[in-house]
Design an enzyme around this catalytic site. Structure first.
Site, PDB file in Angstrom:
ATOM      1  N   CYS A 180       0.830  -1.209   0.000  1.00 23.97           N
ATOM      2  CA  CYS A 180       0.000   0.000   0.000  1.00 23.97           C
ATOM      3  C   CYS A 180       0.864   1.259   0.000  1.00 23.97           C
ATOM      4  O   CYS A 180       1.759   1.405   0.840  1.00 23.97           O
ATOM      5  CB  CYS A 180      -0.903   0.005   1.222  1.00 23.97           C
ATOM      6  N   CYS A 187      -3.412  -0.563   8.844  1.00 25.52           N
ATOM      7  CA  CYS A 187      -2.532  -1.748   8.920  1.00 25.52           C
ATOM      8  C   CYS A 187      -1.327  -1.421   9.797  1.00 25.52           C
ATOM      9  O   CYS A 187      -1.011  -0.252  10.007  1.00 25.52           O
ATOM     10  CB  CYS A 187      -2.010  -2.143   7.542  1.00 25.52           C
ATOM     11  N   CYS A 219      -7.094   0.937  -1.133  1.00 26.82           N
ATOM     12  CA  CYS A 219      -6.817   0.196   0.099  1.00 26.82           C
ATOM     13  C   CYS A 219      -6.788  -1.283  -0.244  1.00 26.82           C
ATOM     14  O   CYS A 219      -7.840  -1.910  -0.412  1.00 26.82           O
ATOM     15  CB  CYS A 219      -7.869   0.480   1.166  1.00 26.82           C
ATOM     16  N   PHE A 233     -22.887 -16.220  22.977  1.00 26.63           N
ATOM     17  CA  PHE A 233     -22.543 -15.103  22.092  1.00 26.63           C
ATOM     18  C   PHE A 233     -22.783 -15.546  20.636  1.00 26.63           C
ATOM     19  O   PHE A 233     -21.927 -15.389  19.774  1.00 26.63           O
ATOM     20  CB  PHE A 233     -21.088 -14.653  22.271  1.00 26.63           C
ATOM     21  N   ASN A 242     -23.985 -17.834  13.214  1.00 26.49           N
ATOM     22  CA  ASN A 242     -22.860 -18.218  12.353  1.00 26.49           C
ATOM     23  C   ASN A 242     -22.329 -19.617  12.672  1.00 26.49           C
ATOM     24  O   ASN A 242     -21.972 -20.376  11.767  1.00 26.49           O
ATOM     25  CB  ASN A 242     -21.738 -17.184  12.503  1.00 26.49           C
ATOM     26  N   CYS A 248     -11.183 -13.330  20.035  1.00 27.78           N
ATOM     27  CA  CYS A 248     -10.629 -12.225  19.248  1.00 27.78           C
ATOM     28  C   CYS A 248      -9.643 -11.403  20.069  1.00 27.78           C
ATOM     29  O   CYS A 248      -9.221 -10.329  19.647  1.00 27.78           O
ATOM     30  CB  CYS A 248     -11.746 -11.336  18.697  1.00 27.78           C
TER      31      CYS A 248
END
EC number: 2.1.1.190
Length: 444
Positions: free
Chosen positions: A77, A86, A166, A305, A310, A400
């Site tokens: 980039c 990033c 991007c 959660f 998903n 995460c």
């Protein structure tokens, strides 16, 4: 007595980088003190300038590479040096994975006081044009008479990095950022749009314009023409999150969609809903989670959660029943909608305070053989503290934030009698220091 603030030594310094911090900054030891330098890699000798002096550590700005590392690559980039989107493009993709895996295992050892019996091979995906969700800031600059569209600057979040492309964003947005800027440049009220949220499904891309004031008729027309020409769904947000509505096409339904082809499931979601940003990695993650669960036809599974289902819906195809619990009522409605549209009937969803396991148990009075946990960055502290009331034989934990995973691992292993069977990273966010991971716990 008033503390005297240490003076910055603004002369350039030279140091060797000995390690990387959790956020991917190079660490040098200067006079026995850690100095964090963004953009530096282990083994390199760098020239830097101090930017902050603290009691326990210092921070510096990279000026030049005296001796480069073999791990260094040229960032793809052109905006990388300034943009905050990033932080690891200067490191080879393979080394990024090694760094993240090492970081996870180090945290599990240091704060979880354990190590997995085996380490999973990292899950990876294409590392360019993977990001299907993003928030772009916008600002019309009077002096330049032009609009800036981009992410916040890495070293000064008050300012926006003006970007023309991007390479980590969804490929459609990557090529259309310039056109977005031109759109706002032509609007009558150029200060009206504060930010643009991007959300992409498998076949459509939506833009949510945060408009600080009502749009003029002329500006509404310009946005419609833009959406029609470049094929976007456009939403407007004149107030809070509940004010978001589909502006174009005016007769369109408000949902995007993504598919899990291995399970023949299609999910519908609103652009504001939480979904995983990396569709390819998400498909691999769901499959790995189900493999680790080792589901049987007799299993009743608790999905905490659960979001819009998903994990719940694909798991339901491999077991007797899945109960999903989520803190957000809107997401529970979305989960039911997705179950219905996919003709999956052996699932139930509940809205509950997930910090209160007894509330969850009062809603769901049944026994669970297996539990999947996919918490936010804050982790699942209250759940693991009270895991005895659920008493599953197997837990798959999707994280995460490796720090809260390590904290929760310490409780599960050293207080609750579980064994950490395996763990590994999933590179959901290539070229950033963000670490997504998955762990399997078995009752000892």
């Amino acid at each position: 007595m008033r503390k005297v603030k240490p003076k910055l030594n603004l002369t350039s310094q030279t140091a060797r980088i000995v390690n990387l911090s959790h956020d991917g900054r190079g660490i040098a030891r200067v006079n026995g003190k850690a100095t964090f330098i963004q953009g530096a890699l282990p083994g390199e000798v760098v020239e830097f300038q101090y930017t902050r002096v603290k009691k326990d550590f210092d921070e510096g700005k990279l000026l030049s590479i005296v001796e480069p590392s073999t791990l260094r690559v040229e960032p793809k980039c052109p905006h990388y040096q300034m943009c905050g989107g990033c932080s690891l493009q200067h490191m080879s993709a393979e080394e990024q994975i090694r760094f993240k895996q090492s970081h996870l295992l180090d945290l599990l050892s240091r704060y979880g006081h354990t190590e997995p019996q085996s380490v999973l091979s990292p899950l990876t995906s294409h590392h360019w044009n993977y990001r299907n969700k993003a928030r772009l800031s916008t600002r019309f600059v009077e002096k330049k008479q032009s609009t800036m569209v981009g992410f916040r600057e890495r070293n000064n979040p008050r300012f926006i990095t003006e970007i023309n492309q991007c390479p980590i964003l969804n490929s459609k947005i990557d090529t259309d950022i310039v056109h977005l800027r031109k759109l706002i440049d032509t609007m009558e009220d150029k200060h009206c749009i504060a930010q643009i949220e991007v959300a992409a499904g498998d076949n459509e891309v939506a833009l949510i314009f945060r408009n600080l004031s009502p749009l003029t008729e002329q500006d509404e027309l310009k946005i419609r023409e833009f959406a029609q020409q470049f094929q976007y769904k456009v939403f407007l947000q004149p107030g809070g999150l509940d004010s978001v509505f589909c502006f174009y096409p005016s007769d369109a339904h408000a949902y995007l969609s993504y598919e899990l082809p291995d399970y023949q499931i299609t999910f519908q979601f609103h652009p504001n809903d939480f979904t995983q940003v990396n569709a390819e990695l998400n498909r691999k993650m769901v499959t790995q989670a189900i493999q680790l669960m080792e589901l049987k036809n007799s299993d009743i599974v608790l999905d905490l959660f659960c979001g819009l289902g998903n994990f719940s819906l694909p798991m339901a195809k491999h077991c007797s029943r899945v109960i999903g619990v989520e803190g957000n009522k809107n997401m529970v409605e979305r989960a039911y909608m997705n179950a219905k549209s996919n003709h999956i009937t052996n699932v139930d969803f509940y809205a509950a305070n997930l910090d209160d396991v007894m509330e969850v148990r009062s809603l769901v009075n049944t026994s669970f053989s297996k539990v999947l946990i996919d918490p936010p960055r804050s982790g699942a502290l209250e759940i693991v503290k009270q895991i005895d009331s659920i008493d599953p034989e197997r837990i798959v934990y999707v994280s995460c934030n490796p720090i809260t995973l390590a904290r929760d691992t310490d409780i599960l292993v050293n207080q609750k009698g579980y064994v950490l069977i395996t763990a590994g990273v999933m590179d959901m966010f290539p070229h950033t220091a963000h670490v997504e991971s998955i762990a399997l716990f078995q009752k000892g």
